[in-house]
Design an enzyme around this catalytic site. Sequence first.
Site, short mmCIF file in Angstrom:
data_model
loop_
_atom_site.label_atom_id
_atom_site.label_comp_id
_atom_site.label_asym_id
_atom_site.label_seq_id
_atom_site.Cartn_x
_atom_site.Cartn_y
_atom_site.Cartn_z
N ALA A 43 -42.21 -37.47 -5.77
CA ALA A 43 -41.73 -37.14 -4.43
C ALA A 43 -41.40 -35.65 -4.32
O ALA A 43 -41.25 -35.14 -3.21
CB ALA A 43 -40.50 -37.97 -4.10
N CYS A 44 -41.32 -34.97 -5.47
CA CYS A 44 -41.06 -33.52 -5.44
C CYS A 44 -42.23 -32.74 -4.84
O CYS A 44 -42.12 -31.53 -4.64
CB CYS A 44 -40.76 -33.00 -6.85
N ASP A 92 -47.40 -39.06 -27.42
CA ASP A 92 -46.24 -38.25 -27.01
C ASP A 92 -45.93 -37.26 -28.12
O ASP A 92 -46.38 -37.45 -29.26
CB ASP A 92 -45.02 -39.16 -26.76
N ASP A 128 -49.35 -33.00 -29.34
CA ASP A 128 -49.02 -32.08 -28.25
C ASP A 128 -50.19 -32.09 -27.26
O ASP A 128 -51.27 -31.56 -27.55
CB ASP A 128 -48.79 -30.67 -28.81
N LYS A 146 -31.18 -37.70 -15.27
CA LYS A 146 -31.17 -37.59 -13.81
C LYS A 146 -29.88 -38.18 -13.27
O LYS A 146 -29.10 -38.76 -14.02
CB LYS A 146 -32.38 -38.30 -13.25
N ALA A 147 -29.71 -38.05 -11.94
CA ALA A 147 -28.41 -38.38 -11.33
C ALA A 147 -27.88 -39.78 -11.68
O ALA A 147 -26.72 -39.89 -12.09
CB ALA A 147 -28.49 -38.19 -9.82
N LYS A 179 -47.39 -30.75 -9.63
CA LYS A 179 -47.77 -32.14 -9.31
C LYS A 179 -48.81 -32.16 -8.19
O LYS A 179 -49.78 -32.92 -8.24
CB LYS A 179 -46.53 -32.94 -8.87
N TYR A 193 -42.18 -27.50 -10.47
CA TYR A 193 -42.49 -28.89 -10.88
C TYR A 193 -43.32 -29.59 -9.79
O TYR A 193 -44.33 -30.23 -10.07
CB TYR A 193 -41.17 -29.62 -11.13
N THR A 228 -28.73 -36.97 -0.02
CA THR A 228 -29.20 -38.37 -0.02
C THR A 228 -30.50 -38.53 -0.81
O THR A 228 -31.34 -37.62 -0.85
CB THR A 228 -29.45 -38.85 1.43
P1 NAD Z 1 -39.65 -38.48 -19.67
O1 NAD Z 1 -39.24 -37.06 -19.85
O2 NAD Z 1 -38.73 -39.54 -20.15
O3 NAD Z 1 -41.08 -38.72 -20.32
C1 NAD Z 1 -42.06 -37.73 -20.40
C2 NAD Z 1 -42.58 -37.68 -21.82
O4 NAD Z 1 -43.61 -36.70 -21.91
C3 NAD Z 1 -41.51 -37.29 -22.84
O5 NAD Z 1 -41.33 -38.32 -23.79
C4 NAD Z 1 -42.03 -36.01 -23.46
O6 NAD Z 1 -41.78 -35.90 -24.85
C5 NAD Z 1 -43.52 -36.13 -23.19
N1 NAD Z 1 -44.14 -34.81 -23.28
C6 NAD Z 1 -43.68 -33.63 -22.80
N2 NAD Z 1 -44.50 -32.63 -23.18
C7 NAD Z 1 -45.48 -33.19 -23.92
C8 NAD Z 1 -46.60 -32.65 -24.59
N3 NAD Z 1 -46.86 -31.33 -24.59
N4 NAD Z 1 -47.41 -33.49 -25.27
C9 NAD Z 1 -47.14 -34.83 -25.31
N5 NAD Z 1 -46.10 -35.39 -24.68
C10 NAD Z 1 -45.27 -34.58 -23.99
O7 NAD Z 1 -39.97 -38.65 -18.11
P2 NAD Z 1 -40.22 -39.97 -17.24
O8 NAD Z 1 -39.07 -40.13 -16.34
O9 NAD Z 1 -40.61 -41.09 -18.13
O10 NAD Z 1 -41.45 -39.49 -16.37
C11 NAD Z 1 -42.79 -39.90 -16.63
C12 NAD Z 1 -43.73 -39.28 -15.59
O11 NAD Z 1 -43.30 -39.66 -14.28
C13 NAD Z 1 -43.71 -37.75 -15.60
O12 NAD Z 1 -45.00 -37.29 -15.30
C14 NAD Z 1 -42.77 -37.40 -14.48
O13 NAD Z 1 -43.05 -36.12 -13.96
C15 NAD Z 1 -43.09 -38.50 -13.49
N6 NAD Z 1 -41.98 -38.75 -12.55
C16 NAD Z 1 -40.82 -39.34 -12.97
C17 NAD Z 1 -39.81 -39.57 -12.06
C18 NAD Z 1 -38.51 -40.24 -12.45
O14 NAD Z 1 -37.69 -40.49 -11.57
N7 NAD Z 1 -38.29 -40.56 -13.72
C19 NAD Z 1 -39.95 -39.19 -10.72
C20 NAD Z 1 -41.15 -38.58 -10.33
C21 NAD Z 1 -42.16 -38.38 -11.25
#
Ligand code: NAD
Length: 321
Positions: free
Chosen positions: A116-117, A32, A50, A189-190, A150, A146, A218
Amino acid sequence: MTKALVTGAGGFIGHHLVSYLKRQGYWVRGADLKLPEYEPTAADDFVQLDLRRWENCLRATEGMDEVYALGADMGGMGFISANHAQILHNNSLINIHTLEAARTNGVKRYLYSSSACVYPEYRQSETDVTPLKEEDAYPAQPQDAYGWEKLISERLCMHYQEDYGFETRIVRFHNIFGPLGSWQGGREKAPAALCRKIATAKLSGRHEIEIWGDGQQTRSFCYIDDCVTGIYKLMRSDYRKPLNLGQDRMVTIDELADMIAAIAGIEITKKHVPGPQGVRGRNSDNTRLREVLHWVPEISLEEGLRRTYVWIEEQVRRSGW
Ligand code: NAD
């Protein structure tokens, strides 16, 4: 010992997944940009990289049997609706490079975290929405950049499977929530935002909270422990197409706020203000999930919210609100 890489391991789902995989006996590397914010990682190795950069993806995936690709530039509706170019650019680079690096390094299985997006806006224009089946993603019309990214990354995973025989799994999360996730700062998030607002209301004695939109939009919400269990089961399955992972109990945002207020033990007044709301309604159809994994999320919304609220109230208290 199976070796797994979790990208996004400094984030919400990735951090929980690292802990879960450690409990299953894995050797785990986390990658990360940042370390987890709220507690130390359980990973055996954690690399701050990165992942938009190819050479960093090669380094992260080297020697791994499995990759759980959770790294993404993401946040709640406020963030997603206001940063289209940044999100499409960063997440495309992360996913294209992580997938190709995993293949180059001989990784055996790869799980991609979709959302789901990806579902089209035209199927989500009513609050009383029909639950979304996996095939409803087409004809494509996601609401935001976004979701488009995906969808493209899902397709890339499927083509890697068809063209290279690379074993990919694709999971579409529906609103995952729980402790140890962003709760302030604009990426929350919400559920986390509402827990924070209600905890602040409780501690300050000012019981009016702001809700974006009319509160009738919803969603369904899935607790984090069910999410990591589902990820683990899907990775072990032989199912290669996108699969929903979420709850199929739909509530309005107003109802969600009332449930959290009940947990906090206060009465709240909801003030509806203009703000980004995303689609009007969304729910998960879990028919395929049940068929494929012989399992569906088990933790009730009330129980998940209770655990989340307790943690967020503690964070608010510590921050001095
Ligand atoms: P989060 O933002 O907490 O975690 C994502 C992590 O990715 C972060 O810690 C961020 O620092 C890291 N990141 C961003 N850019 C980076 C880079 N260039 N190099 C390395 N790391 C990087 O999000 P989350 O809720 O834990 O989501 C995890 C995955 O699940 C994501 O792919 C997200 O799109 C997907 N997702 C999450 C949800 C949800 O409800 N949380 C819903 C749908 C999809």
